[in-house]
Scaffold this active site. Structure first.
Site, PDB file in Angstrom:
ATOM      1  N   GLU A  12      51.863  29.237  41.592  1.00  0.00           N
ATOM      2  CA  GLU A  12      50.855  28.999  42.957  1.00  0.00           C
ATOM      3  C   GLU A  12      49.881  27.960  42.434  1.00  0.00           C
ATOM      4  O   GLU A  12      49.195  28.357  41.414  1.00  0.00           O
ATOM      5  CB  GLU A  12      50.031  30.321  43.097  1.00  0.00           C
ATOM      6  CG  GLU A  12      51.033  31.602  43.532  1.00  0.00           C
ATOM      7  CD  GLU A  12      50.364  32.761  43.877  1.00  0.00           C
ATOM      8  OE1 GLU A  12      49.090  32.679  44.096  1.00  0.00           O
ATOM      9  OE2 GLU A  12      50.891  33.652  44.579  1.00  0.00           O
ATOM     10  N   GLU A  26      47.840  37.006  52.323  1.00  0.00           N
ATOM     11  CA  GLU A  26      47.097  37.618  51.280  1.00  0.00           C
ATOM     12  C   GLU A  26      45.850  38.470  51.740  1.00  0.00           C
ATOM     13  O   GLU A  26      45.501  38.491  52.731  1.00  0.00           O
ATOM     14  CB  GLU A  26      46.230  36.454  50.509  1.00  0.00           C
ATOM     15  CG  GLU A  26      47.134  35.652  49.362  1.00  0.00           C
ATOM     16  CD  GLU A  26      46.227  34.792  48.709  1.00  0.00           C
ATOM     17  OE1 GLU A  26      46.332  34.971  47.367  1.00  0.00           O
ATOM     18  OE2 GLU A  26      45.270  34.010  49.253  1.00  0.00           O
ATOM     19  N   GLU A  42      52.489  38.942  41.932  1.00  0.00           N
ATOM     20  CA  GLU A  42      51.587  37.967  41.578  1.00  0.00           C
ATOM     21  C   GLU A  42      50.926  38.516  40.128  1.00  0.00           C
ATOM     22  O   GLU A  42      50.412  39.481  39.926  1.00  0.00           O
ATOM     23  CB  GLU A  42      50.481  37.585  42.393  1.00  0.00           C
ATOM     24  CG  GLU A  42      49.650  36.419  41.754  1.00  0.00           C
ATOM     25  CD  GLU A  42      48.686  36.056  43.033  1.00  0.00           C
ATOM     26  OE1 GLU A  42      48.391  36.493  43.982  1.00  0.00           O
ATOM     27  OE2 GLU A  42      47.851  34.930  42.707  1.00  0.00           O
ATOM     28  N   ASN A  44      49.451  31.925  38.738  1.00  0.00           N
ATOM     29  CA  ASN A  44      48.587  30.790  39.137  1.00  0.00           C
ATOM     30  C   ASN A  44      48.430  29.676  38.147  1.00  0.00           C
ATOM     31  O   ASN A  44      48.127  29.971  36.966  1.00  0.00           O
ATOM     32  CB  ASN A  44      47.126  31.405  39.381  1.00  0.00           C
ATOM     33  CG  ASN A  44      47.308  32.471  40.618  1.00  0.00           C
ATOM     34  OD1 ASN A  44      47.139  32.092  41.514  1.00  0.00           O
ATOM     35  ND2 ASN A  44      47.361  33.790  40.144  1.00  0.00           N
ATOM     36  N   ASP A  59      48.566  27.805  47.514  1.00  0.00           N
ATOM     37  CA  ASP A  59      47.631  29.300  47.646  1.00  0.00           C
ATOM     38  C   ASP A  59      46.271  28.814  48.385  1.00  0.00           C
ATOM     39  O   ASP A  59      46.043  27.884  48.374  1.00  0.00           O
ATOM     40  CB  ASP A  59      47.227  29.424  45.975  1.00  0.00           C
ATOM     41  CG  ASP A  59      46.770  30.750  45.893  1.00  0.00           C
ATOM     42  OD1 ASP A  59      46.676  31.703  46.869  1.00  0.00           O
ATOM     43  OD2 ASP A  59      46.478  31.322  44.716  1.00  0.00           O
TER      44      ASP A  59
HETATM   45  P1  C2E Z   1      44.132  34.538  44.074  1.00  0.00           P
HETATM   46  O1  C2E Z   1      45.124  33.518  43.430  1.00  0.00           O
HETATM   47  O2  C2E Z   1      43.678  34.124  45.468  1.00  0.00           O
HETATM   48  O3  C2E Z   1      44.182  35.913  43.732  1.00  0.00           O
HETATM   49  C1  C2E Z   1      44.152  36.812  44.551  1.00  0.00           C
HETATM   50  C2  C2E Z   1      42.815  37.604  44.582  1.00  0.00           C
HETATM   51  O4  C2E Z   1      42.652  38.259  45.366  1.00  0.00           O
HETATM   52  C3  C2E Z   1      42.896  38.476  42.981  1.00  0.00           C
HETATM   53  O5  C2E Z   1      41.632  38.458  42.598  1.00  0.00           O
HETATM   54  C4  C2E Z   1      43.246  39.692  43.719  1.00  0.00           C
HETATM   55  O6  C2E Z   1      42.930  40.850  42.938  1.00  0.00           O
HETATM   56  C5  C2E Z   1      42.428  39.814  44.833  1.00  0.00           C
HETATM   57  N1  C2E Z   1      43.132  40.545  45.981  1.00  0.00           N
HETATM   58  C6  C2E Z   1      44.305  40.874  46.163  1.00  0.00           C
HETATM   59  N2  C2E Z   1      44.407  41.746  47.228  1.00  0.00           N
HETATM   60  C7  C2E Z   1      43.130  41.990  47.816  1.00  0.00           C
HETATM   61  C8  C2E Z   1      42.774  42.782  48.800  1.00  0.00           C
HETATM   62  O7  C2E Z   1      43.524  43.447  49.730  1.00  0.00           O
HETATM   63  N3  C2E Z   1      41.476  42.754  49.301  1.00  0.00           N
HETATM   64  C9  C2E Z   1      40.611  41.813  48.214  1.00  0.00           C
HETATM   65  N4  C2E Z   1      39.327  41.887  48.416  1.00  0.00           N
HETATM   66  N5  C2E Z   1      41.119  41.169  47.190  1.00  0.00           N
HETATM   67  C10 C2E Z   1      42.297  41.010  46.959  1.00  0.00           C
HETATM   68  P2  C2E Z   1      41.477  38.219  41.130  1.00  0.00           P
HETATM   69  O8  C2E Z   1      42.532  38.768  40.300  1.00  0.00           O
HETATM   70  O9  C2E Z   1      39.970  38.418  40.910  1.00  0.00           O
HETATM   71  O10 C2E Z   1      41.643  36.613  40.925  1.00  0.00           O
HETATM   72  C11 C2E Z   1      40.570  35.775  41.395  1.00  0.00           C
HETATM   73  C12 C2E Z   1      41.329  34.379  41.384  1.00  0.00           C
HETATM   74  O11 C2E Z   1      41.361  34.189  40.217  1.00  0.00           O
HETATM   75  C13 C2E Z   1      42.499  34.098  41.817  1.00  0.00           C
HETATM   76  O12 C2E Z   1      42.589  34.121  43.187  1.00  0.00           O
HETATM   77  C14 C2E Z   1      43.029  33.143  40.884  1.00  0.00           C
HETATM   78  O13 C2E Z   1      42.754  31.923  41.856  1.00  0.00           O
HETATM   79  C15 C2E Z   1      42.404  33.161  39.793  1.00  0.00           C
HETATM   80  N6  C2E Z   1      43.077  33.471  38.772  1.00  0.00           N
HETATM   81  C16 C2E Z   1      43.754  34.814  38.398  1.00  0.00           C
HETATM   82  N7  C2E Z   1      44.525  34.732  37.554  1.00  0.00           N
HETATM   83  C17 C2E Z   1      44.665  33.537  36.967  1.00  0.00           C
HETATM   84  C18 C2E Z   1      45.355  33.186  36.294  1.00  0.00           C
HETATM   85  O14 C2E Z   1      46.385  33.355  35.131  1.00  0.00           O
HETATM   86  N8  C2E Z   1      45.623  31.579  35.997  1.00  0.00           N
HETATM   87  C19 C2E Z   1      44.716  30.898  36.962  1.00  0.00           C
HETATM   88  N9  C2E Z   1      44.742  29.505  36.645  1.00  0.00           N
HETATM   89  N10 C2E Z   1      44.004  31.557  37.730  1.00  0.00           N
HETATM   90  C20 C2E Z   1      43.941  32.906  37.937  1.00  0.00           C
HETATM   91 CA    CA Z   2      47.344  33.302  43.528  1.00  0.00          CA
HETATM   92 CA    CA Z   3      44.835  33.113  46.918  1.00  0.00          CA
END
Ligand code: C2E
Ligand code: CA
Ligand code: CA
Length: 812
Positions: free
Chosen positions: A674, A761, A587, A642, A704
């Site tokens: 996603e 997830e 991802e 995403n 998602d």
């Molecule tokens: P998401 O799509 O639900 O992405 C997964 C988030 O959960 C990511 O946080 C990831 O670092 C975190 N994660 C993965 N495995 C674990 C785990 O085992 N435990 C915990 N506590 N967290 C875990 P991140 O990278 O901070 O991203 C947060 C949200 O930001 C994402 O949720 C997504 O909705 C958004 N996002 C990130 N990158 C993009 C992007 O390029 N475009 C868009 N539109 N949204 C993005």
């Molecule tokens: Ca996602």
């Molecule tokens: Ca998610």
């Protein structure tokens, strides 16, 4: 009387008497004609006319006397003394002139006329007795004093009456009567005077001085009579000419007056001529403006026709030589006030100064000015005041509040989800909705509270309060409540309902701001807070919000810069098969390397990017680098990217994704998009079309954060998702909560039935992985398997055989 009668019948020749009477009558007529003429003559011509009148009068008297003397049969040879005869003529003419001058003198009036006439009578007497003295015969003159006195009285009285009568009126009848009275004066005096004299023959009485024979006298009389006739002729010719000229002049004046009146009546402006405020004349337009007839206006005072409050003010303009554009309110007879504009000028009317005032009804102009002002100050859609009028009113309310020590609250209202409804149902429905919202707000506030529309879905209310916090809270609650009820949409044949809800931000005066602009900005800050805190709520402004806003602004600026300088990068988190743990894909998760703050998590800047419109370029950038990166990976390794719901409002989102795939040469089958269920809330039709287009091209679509929304299950029905991702919150509580575990089980069963792949997830523990394997979940993702890492990082995570493949690929 008898003596006089006897004197006339026995001592006179009747034919000559008749001639005397005719001369007298003609002379009197000419005399009075010239006197009236003299009375009406211009000053410089007056002397001439008086001289002519005097000649005619004196000549007439004199000629009458001597013709009568020729008729007198004394039985003696008579002659006339030349000097005295000449003197008698002079007396008659000069004396008459004096009498006439008195009669028609300035301000003479009736009394003066009578006095002048009396003088003429007295002069007739003087002439008569001088003429008698000129009579030379061989006889003694015996006089009877009583008859002399009577003769003088007759001459004076009738003379006075003649002049008075003929000068009082200028009619021919008056002149005829005057002439008869003058004849009576002259003849009466003459014959009474003749009766007073008795000639007693006395051959010794010798004539003194130069004597003139009666034949010569006849010649003189004829000459005088001719003179009188000549004067009469000249007078009457002149008179006729003057009369003609006068009548032409009056006709000309009449016609020009008529023309002026027609002109005045034809204009649309009201015209009034006044002197010191007293109305002399009005035109038709003016009488129509006042709703009164000319008779009801002329002669009255202008003040009666203006609004009572303006009477003193307009009085100041009565004597001003000219003025323009004076606004006055006319008072119509039915009581309405007519706003008009007046212009004034000095004129001369009947030789005296006056003022003409032109008045124009400017009600229509005022109305259109008012309309323009209203349009400039109001929102056309709802009719509510707009921002600038609101700031004006708020400014006044604050000034009052400051003076009275009162509190004021500004409520900034934002409709939640308005944009969605507007996009979905069209602008017509959106407009109707805004009108309904405006009506509800107006119903909720008090009558004198100001309600305005700031634009879009934002409204503002201003209220003066007694107990600031409680009152403001109460109104905010009621506003939220009033706008929470569904709105009716006239969309298509069937009426639909749309629940929007509203959020309210409140700023209080004096604590939250000094002026209207500041209060409005602070209420706006409180509104954004209310919205981000979950909508359908109200928030009071707190000073900290300001800092938050400042911080957000800074962040937005930095994010913009980051997009330009490539400070954004993409990290990748592995997704593996739940059972075999074979690497299936990654991802893509965006990261921001902030120059001061270090790594900023996407949760902080994605919402900001969504609000500021930066999400579009940001999303494209992430997709492009992810595809480029993944293109170097072995076949079959999928990249999940995403996409924000906001990006799906972009009409050509599918096309631009496919364009990036073409550009990077990345196969669509290896891309997974996603999306959260928010995509399907906002603009369902368009989003579905985009999702279908992508799916048709071979791109897979994942739902998602499954389970965190309100009606996740229903979305599975609306679109054939390829995958759903069970949210981290389920996975983390699965170990302890049986309930969560059964939800996970149900989701998995449902997905299986629908032939949808499921990814769990946030898998962090072995226990979680074991449970998911037990429940036959398809794929897992989480810290247990691997944290998101930079491209360099994922080459070394080496937790499955697939990693080797990846490394090999990276190394190749
Ligand atoms: P998401 O799509 O639900 O992405 C997964 C988030 O959960 C990511 O946080 C990831 O670092 C975190 N994660 C993965 N495995 C674990 C785990 O085992 N435990 C915990 N506590 N967290 C875990 P991140 O990278 O901070 O991203 C947060 C949200 O930001 C994402 O949720 C997504 O909705 C958004 N996002 C990130 N990158 C993009 C992007 O390029 N475009 C868009 N539109 N949204 C993005
Ligand atoms: Ca996602
Ligand atoms: Ca998610």
């Amino acid at each position: 009387m008898l003596h006089v009668y006897a004197c006339i019948t026995q001592q006179h020749d009747p034919w000559l008497l008749l001639l005397a009477a005719a001369v007298c009558g003609f002379g009197a007529w000419v005399s009075l004609s010239l006197v009236t003429r003299a009375a009406g003559a211009a000053k410089r011509m007056r002397g001439l006319w008086i001289a002519a009148a005097a000649s005619a009068t004196g000549g007439g008297i004199w000629a009458t006397h001597f013709v009568a003397m020729l008729a007198f049969r004394s039985g003696l040879t008579v002659g006339y003394d030349v000097l005295l005869t000449a003197l008698s003529i002079v007396i008659a003419v000069v004396g008459s002139g004096a009498g006439i001058a008195v009669a028609i003198g300035r301000g003479a009036g009736m009394r003066g006329a009578a006095l002048g006439g009396g003088i003429v009578g007295a002069v007739t007497g003087a002439m008569h007795y001088t003429g008698m003295a000129a009579l030379q015969a061989p006889a003694d003159h015996l006089h009877d004093a009583r008859f002399i006195a009577a003769s003088l009285a007759i001459g004076i009285l009738f003379g006075a009456a003649a002049m008075a009568v003929s000068l009082r009126r200028t009619s021919l009848r008056a002149r005829a009567l005057g002439a008869m009275l003058l004849v009576a004066a002259i003849c009466g005096l003459h014959f009474t005077g003749m009766t007073a004299v008795t000639l007693v023959p006395n051959p010794l009485a010798t004539p003194s001085g130069q004597a003139m024979a009666p034949e010569w006298l006849a010649v003189a009389v004829a000459a005088i009579a001719t003179l009188i006739m000549g004067l009469g002729l000249v007078g009457s010719i002149l008179d006729q000419r003057l009369a003609d000229r006068a009548s032409r002049e009056t006709a000309r004046l009449r016609s020009s007056e008529e023309r002026f009146r027609q002109l005045a009546d034809a204009t649309f402006e009201g015209i009034v001529i006044h002197r010191d405020g007293r109305v002399l004349d009005v035109n038709r337009a003016m009488t129509e403006l006042l709703g009164r007839s000319p008779e009801q206006v002329i002669g009255r005072h202008l003040a009666e026709f203006v609004a009572p409050g303006q009477r003193d003010a307009i009085a100041r303009y009565h004597h001003q030589p000219s003025f323009g554009r004076l606004e006055v309110e006319l008072l119509h007879s039915d009581g309405t006030l007519i706003v008009s504009e007046a212009h004034g000028h000095s004129i001369t009317q009947d030789g005296l100064p006056a003022r003409v005032v032109a008045i124009r009804d400017i009600r229509e102009r005022k109305r259109s000015e008012e309309r323009i002002r209203h349009m400039a100050n109001h929102d056309l859609l709802t009719g509510l005041p707009n921002r600038s009028l609101f700031l004006d009113r708020a400014g006044m309310a604050l000034a009052n509040a400051r003076h009275d020590g009162e509190a004021v609250a500004v409520f900034h209202i934002g409709l939640d989800r308005f944009k969605t409804v507007n996009d979905l149902h069209g602008h017509k429905a959106g407009d109707a909705l805004l009108r309904q919202a405006a009506a509800r707000i107006l119903d909720t506030v008090r009558k004198h509270d100001t309600v305005a529309r700031l634009g879009g879905d934002e409204f503002v209310v201003l209220q003066t309060l007694n107990t600031p916090l409680d009152d403001a809270m109460l109104l905010a609650e009621r506003l939220v409540q009033a706008l929470a009820a569904p709105f009716e949409l006239e969309d298509g044949p069937q009426p639909a309902l749309a629940a929007l809800g509203a959020s309210v931000g409140i700023a209080l005066f004096p604590q939250d701001g000094e002026d209207a602009e500041q209060l409005l900005a602070h209420a706006g800050a409180a509104l954004s807070r209310a919205k981000s805190d979950g909508r359908g709520a109200f928030r009071f402004y707190e000073a900290a919000m300001d800092e938050r806003i400042q911080a957000r602004r800074r962040l937005e600026r930095d994010l913009r810069a980051a997009l330009e300088t490539d400070a954004l990068c993409v990290h990748y988190q592995p997704q593996v098969d739940c059972g075999t743990q074979r690497l299936l894909g990654f991802e893509a998760l965006v990261r921001w390397n902030h120059p001061e703050r270090g790594m900023v998590p996407p949760s902080e800047f994605i919402p900001l990017a969504e609000e500021s419109g930066l999400i579009g370029p940001l999303g494209e950038r992430v997709l492009r680098s992810a595809c480029r990166e993944a293109a170097s990976w072995p076949d079959g390794i999928v990249i999940a990217v995403n996409l924000s719901p906001v990006q799906f409002r972009q009409p050509d989102i599918a096309a631009s994704i496919l364009a990036i795939l073409r550009e990077t040469g990345f196969p669509p089958e290896r891309l997974e998009i996603e999306v959260t269920e928010g995509v399907l809330i906002d603009d369902t039709e368009r989003a579905l079309a985009a999702l279908n287009a992508l799916k048709m091209a071979g791109v897979r679509i994942a739902l998602d954060d499954f389970g965190t929304g309100y009606s996740s299950l229903s979305y599975l029905q609306r679109f054939a998702f390829d995958k759903l991702k069970i949210d981290r919150s389920f996975v983390s509580t699965m170990e302890t909560s049986q309930e969560t575990r059964s939800i996970v089980r149900t989701i998995l069963a449902l997905a299986k039935a629908l032939d949808i792949t499921v990814t769990a997830e946030g898998v962090e523990t072995e226990e979680q992985l074991r449970i998911l394997q037990e429940e036959a979940c398809n794929q897992v993702q989480g810290y247990l398997i691997g944290r998101p890492a930079a491209p360099e990082g994922i080459r070394h995570f080496g937790l499955s055989p697939a990693a080797g493949m990846l490394e090999a690929a990276a190394g190749a």
